[in-house]
Design a protein around this motif. Sequence first.
Motif, short mmCIF file in Angstrom:
data_model
loop_
_atom_site.label_atom_id
_atom_site.label_comp_id
_atom_site.label_asym_id
_atom_site.label_seq_id
_atom_site.Cartn_x
_atom_site.Cartn_y
_atom_site.Cartn_z
N GLY A 16 0.77 -1.22 0.00
CA GLY A 16 0.00 0.00 0.00
C GLY A 16 0.81 1.28 0.00
O GLY A 16 2.04 1.28 0.19
N LYS A 17 0.09 2.37 -0.24
CA LYS A 17 0.66 3.72 -0.25
C LYS A 17 -0.15 4.57 0.73
O LYS A 17 -1.38 4.62 0.65
CB LYS A 17 0.58 4.33 -1.65
CG LYS A 17 1.29 3.49 -2.73
CD LYS A 17 1.25 4.16 -4.10
CE LYS A 17 -0.16 4.29 -4.64
NZ LYS A 17 -0.19 4.85 -6.01
N PHE A 18 0.56 5.25 1.64
CA PHE A 18 -0.11 6.00 2.69
C PHE A 18 0.49 7.40 2.78
O PHE A 18 1.65 7.62 2.43
CB PHE A 18 0.01 5.26 4.03
CG PHE A 18 -0.62 3.89 4.01
CD1 PHE A 18 -1.94 3.73 4.38
CD2 PHE A 18 0.11 2.79 3.60
CE1 PHE A 18 -2.53 2.47 4.34
CE2 PHE A 18 -0.47 1.53 3.56
CZ PHE A 18 -1.80 1.37 3.93
N SER A 19 -0.31 8.32 3.29
CA SER A 19 0.13 9.73 3.32
C SER A 19 -0.47 10.48 4.49
O SER A 19 -1.43 10.03 5.13
CB SER A 19 -0.28 10.42 2.00
OG SER A 19 -1.68 10.33 1.81
N VAL A 20 0.14 11.63 4.77
CA VAL A 20 -0.38 12.58 5.76
C VAL A 20 -0.32 13.99 5.16
O VAL A 20 0.26 14.19 4.09
CB VAL A 20 0.41 12.54 7.09
CG1 VAL A 20 0.22 11.21 7.80
CG2 VAL A 20 1.88 12.83 6.85
N LEU A 21 -0.89 14.94 5.86
CA LEU A 21 -0.90 16.32 5.42
C LEU A 21 0.27 17.09 6.01
O LEU A 21 0.70 16.83 7.13
CB LEU A 21 -2.21 17.01 5.83
CG LEU A 21 -3.50 16.44 5.24
CD1 LEU A 21 -4.71 17.10 5.89
CD2 LEU A 21 -3.53 16.62 3.73
N GLY A 22 0.78 18.07 5.24
CA GLY A 22 1.82 18.97 5.73
C GLY A 22 1.24 20.36 5.92
O GLY A 22 0.09 20.64 5.56
N ASN A 23 2.03 21.26 6.46
CA ASN A 23 1.53 22.61 6.77
C ASN A 23 1.02 23.36 5.55
O ASN A 23 0.08 24.15 5.64
CB ASN A 23 2.62 23.42 7.47
CG ASN A 23 3.90 23.53 6.68
OD1 ASN A 23 4.56 22.52 6.40
ND2 ASN A 23 4.29 24.72 6.29
N HIS A 24 1.60 23.11 4.37
CA HIS A 24 1.17 23.82 3.16
C HIS A 24 -0.14 23.28 2.59
O HIS A 24 -0.78 23.94 1.78
CB HIS A 24 2.25 23.74 2.08
CG HIS A 24 3.36 24.72 2.27
ND1 HIS A 24 3.36 25.98 1.72
CD2 HIS A 24 4.51 24.63 2.99
CE1 HIS A 24 4.46 26.61 2.07
NE2 HIS A 24 5.18 25.81 2.85
N ASP A 25 -0.55 22.10 3.01
CA ASP A 25 -1.71 21.45 2.41
C ASP A 25 -3.04 22.04 2.87
O ASP A 25 -4.08 21.82 2.24
CB ASP A 25 -1.69 19.95 2.72
CG ASP A 25 -0.52 19.24 2.06
OD1 ASP A 25 -0.17 19.62 0.92
OD2 ASP A 25 0.05 18.32 2.66
#
Length: 396
Positions: free
Chosen positions: A212-221
Amino acid sequence: MVKKLFLIVLVFMLGDIYFFQAVSTVFRSQVIHSIYWWVDLLLVGGVFIVIFLRRSGHDVQHMAGVLISSFLTVFIPKLLALPVLLAEDAVRVLRGFPIRNTYISEMALLWAMLILILIVFGLTKGRHFYRVRQQILYFPDLPEDFDGFRITQLSDIHSGSLSNVKAVKRGIDLVNAQRSDLVLFTGDLVNNKASEMEPWISDFGVLQAPFGKFSVLGNHDYGDYVRWENADSKALNLLRLKDIHHEMGFRLLTNESITIQKGSDSISLIGVENWGKGGFHQYGDLDKATARLPKDSFKILMSHDPSHWEQVTLNHHTHVHLTFAGHTHGMQFGIELFGFKWSPIQYFYEQWAGLYHKDGKYLYVNRGFGYHGLKGRIGIWPEITVITLKRSDQQL
């Protein structure tokens, strides 16, 4: 932050005044001298104008990026050539300060020119000079079936800055070439708006990983750095950004955790929203994300800002074995040679690039895939991280 910026500008100017001695020794023309100082005054004046406009609420990101690139191009070669002049002055002190040696000044100018060439490379080719950095980490409590498990990390794509499709695709192909079990993206997909990522969805959608591929948000998002017509427009932008993660095949984790199963064993993957020090929003909630996790599970955390590890994760009641972060970009400027690394960002972040270890917990800070602000990378190249997990009887 502003006080530190003023201090940086002051250091550059003092070094620039000193370097002028080499220029005036080699070149006697008043025209050249005038051009030298006018360029400096325009750049320093531009810094203060950008600060004023930003405080007034104007969008100055493009202007700031051009200014930063120009500032480094003009001042850094001079500063790094100063040791040549300082060495000469050490001898001149003992000899009663005779006039400067023309050949030494020419040597300083030549050295500055070589550094200038490196900077020009960084501002053109360096932004896509992708480097694969590999680490093997050993854990005594790693589940047996995960021995040799490979994780590829990407961070800080900043799609709003990308323009060279062919070069970016080359970086994406390099990610797939690692054939990792898991792909993690640790935030800052865009500079400001979800629309910046629209042209790149299919390109990044080809990334592959069997687990799988997983992600989170950063301050710019979150769209916090741009003016919106109203609160609804900003909220809709964030919703669209979350949809884009899904369209690229990524599972976005927002203060939650999931289980990665391999054979008869499993590990816990945790993802928190952005949490940063120094005025950055603190949306991340590690308590919420780990609330239902088994105490003895092996835990990997995705958290965009590395300051979260130092100020929250290390002292949290949940033992997080490995944290992946990004955010700093290594300031896209610095020196990394033969194990030595330096960047101005280290005066703002204690953990800013590479691997860190404390109290049996690891943090890896990715240097970023894209670029923002500075229109390139000088010495701190874009990174694709590959971490291999290994089981060991002792903590290394």
